[in-house]
Motif scaffolding. Structure first.
Motif, PDB file in Angstrom:
ATOM      1  N   ASP A 129       0.457  -1.340  -0.292  1.00 53.62           N
ATOM      2  CA  ASP A 129      -0.069   0.262  -0.001  1.00 53.62           C
ATOM      3  C   ASP A 129       1.397   1.313   0.030  1.00 53.62           C
ATOM      4  O   ASP A 129       1.979   1.355   0.469  1.00 53.62           O
ATOM      5  CB  ASP A 129      -0.931  -0.141   1.309  1.00 53.62           C
ATOM      6  N   LEU A 130       0.644   1.764  -0.700  1.00 58.19           N
ATOM      7  CA  LEU A 130       1.479   3.468  -1.419  1.00 58.19           C
ATOM      8  C   LEU A 130       1.611   4.320   0.176  1.00 58.19           C
ATOM      9  O   LEU A 130       2.956   4.691   0.806  1.00 58.19           O
ATOM     10  CB  LEU A 130       1.031   3.845  -1.933  1.00 58.19           C
ATOM     11  N   LYS A 131       0.643   4.178   1.169  1.00 50.29           N
ATOM     12  CA  LYS A 131       0.294   5.072   2.321  1.00 50.29           C
ATOM     13  C   LYS A 131       0.977   4.643   3.496  1.00 50.29           C
ATOM     14  O   LYS A 131       1.743   5.603   3.823  1.00 50.29           O
ATOM     15  CB  LYS A 131      -1.087   4.739   2.860  1.00 50.29           C
ATOM     16  N   VAL A 132       1.978   3.781   2.834  1.00 51.70           N
ATOM     17  CA  VAL A 132       3.258   3.052   3.741  1.00 51.70           C
ATOM     18  C   VAL A 132       4.281   4.019   3.870  1.00 51.70           C
ATOM     19  O   VAL A 132       5.132   3.927   4.481  1.00 51.70           O
ATOM     20  CB  VAL A 132       3.627   1.441   3.963  1.00 51.70           C
ATOM     21  N   LYS A 149       9.380  -3.789   3.225  1.00 55.42           N
ATOM     22  CA  LYS A 149       9.113  -4.281   4.409  1.00 55.42           C
ATOM     23  C   LYS A 149       9.593  -4.657   5.780  1.00 55.42           C
ATOM     24  O   LYS A 149       9.860  -3.376   6.703  1.00 55.42           O
ATOM     25  CB  LYS A 149       7.469  -4.503   4.878  1.00 55.42           C
ATOM     26  N   LYS A 150      10.544  -5.245   5.966  1.00 54.04           N
ATOM     27  CA  LYS A 150      11.492  -5.670   7.082  1.00 54.04           C
ATOM     28  C   LYS A 150      12.409  -5.075   7.431  1.00 54.04           C
ATOM     29  O   LYS A 150      12.544  -4.481   8.571  1.00 54.04           O
ATOM     30  CB  LYS A 150      12.081  -7.498   6.409  1.00 54.04           C
ATOM     31  N   GLN A 151      13.155  -3.946   6.528  1.00 53.82           N
ATOM     32  CA  GLN A 151      14.171  -2.964   6.427  1.00 53.82           C
ATOM     33  C   GLN A 151      13.688  -1.733   6.702  1.00 53.82           C
ATOM     34  O   GLN A 151      13.914  -0.879   7.019  1.00 53.82           O
ATOM     35  CB  GLN A 151      15.417  -3.383   5.597  1.00 53.82           C
ATOM     36  N   ASP A 152      12.313  -1.307   6.167  1.00 53.13           N
ATOM     37  CA  ASP A 152      11.734  -0.358   6.133  1.00 53.13           C
ATOM     38  C   ASP A 152      12.301   0.287   5.161  1.00 53.13           C
ATOM     39  O   ASP A 152      13.173   1.651   5.289  1.00 53.13           O
ATOM     40  CB  ASP A 152      11.334   0.921   7.546  1.00 53.13           C
ATOM     41  N   LEU A 153      12.618  -0.225   3.939  1.00 50.91           N
ATOM     42  CA  LEU A 153      14.181   0.083   3.088  1.00 50.91           C
ATOM     43  C   LEU A 153      12.881   0.970   1.784  1.00 50.91           C
ATOM     44  O   LEU A 153      12.708   0.118   1.204  1.00 50.91           O
ATOM     45  CB  LEU A 153      15.013  -0.784   3.144  1.00 50.91           C
ATOM     46  N   ASP A 212      19.485   3.421  -2.418  1.00 52.72           N
ATOM     47  CA  ASP A 212      18.058   3.296  -1.579  1.00 52.72           C
ATOM     48  C   ASP A 212      18.151   4.264  -0.596  1.00 52.72           C
ATOM     49  O   ASP A 212      18.631   4.671  -0.779  1.00 52.72           O
ATOM     50  CB  ASP A 212      18.940   1.557  -0.461  1.00 52.72           C
ATOM     51  N   TYR A 213      16.767   4.397   0.034  1.00 56.48           N
ATOM     52  CA  TYR A 213      16.389   5.319   0.894  1.00 56.48           C
ATOM     53  C   TYR A 213      16.133   4.723   2.493  1.00 56.48           C
ATOM     54  O   TYR A 213      15.036   3.808   2.214  1.00 56.48           O
ATOM     55  CB  TYR A 213      15.303   5.964   0.517  1.00 56.48           C
ATOM     56  N   MET A 214      16.372   5.806   3.287  1.00 53.00           N
ATOM     57  CA  MET A 214      15.872   5.537   4.494  1.00 53.00           C
ATOM     58  C   MET A 214      14.799   5.986   5.223  1.00 53.00           C
ATOM     59  O   MET A 214      15.471   7.625   4.881  1.00 53.00           O
ATOM     60  CB  MET A 214      17.199   5.366   6.078  1.00 53.00           C
ATOM     61  N   ARG A 215      13.844   6.507   5.930  1.00 50.32           N
ATOM     62  CA  ARG A 215      12.857   7.060   6.472  1.00 50.32           C
ATOM     63  C   ARG A 215      13.733   7.977   7.319  1.00 50.32           C
ATOM     64  O   ARG A 215      14.315   7.852   8.135  1.00 50.32           O
ATOM     65  CB  ARG A 215      11.637   5.977   6.961  1.00 50.32           C
ATOM     66  N   ASN A 216      13.183   9.232   6.958  1.00 48.63           N
ATOM     67  CA  ASN A 216      14.133  10.574   8.037  1.00 48.63           C
ATOM     68  C   ASN A 216      12.853  10.744   9.610  1.00 48.63           C
ATOM     69  O   ASN A 216      11.960  10.736   8.830  1.00 48.63           O
ATOM     70  CB  ASN A 216      14.137  11.575   7.239  1.00 48.63           C
TER      71      ASN A 216
END
Length: 92
Positions: free
Chosen positions: A7-10, A76-80, A88-92
């Motif tokens: 789901d794109l909202k994640v 999803k596991k790495q939130d990557l 690659d991008y990590m959530r800020n």
């Protein structure tokens, strides 16, 4: 056949590149999800966003970036977040 479904909202929010590429912001605009790439001008320190609509087909999610189809994947596991042209991008 879809490679990955989520789901794109994640993905909504700010994402920071692990490779020092421009920061990315994903947000909902009405019925559509948008991806903004924030380019920083090193001289003026001005931020310039370039915004793309996230689209989906049988291959998954993508944007049209610099006239190319750029895949968007999410672990999803790495939130990557992975954007094929930017890495690659990590959530800020």
């Amino acid at each position: 056949m879809k490679e990955q479904s989520f789901d794109l909202k994640v993905l909504s929010g700010n994402w920071e590149s692990v490779n020092l590429n421009p920061t990315v912001i994903i947000y909902r605009d009405g019925e559509h999800y948008m991806l903004s790439v924030i380019h920083m001008n090193e001289t003026s320190k001005q931020a310039t966003p370039a915004t793309y609509e996230i689209q989906e087909d049988e291959g998954g999610f993508f944007i049209n970036y610099n006239l190319k189809r750029v895949a968007i994947n999410y672990d999803k596991k790495q939130d990557l977040l992975t954007i094929s042209a930017l890495g690659d991008y990590m959530r800020n």
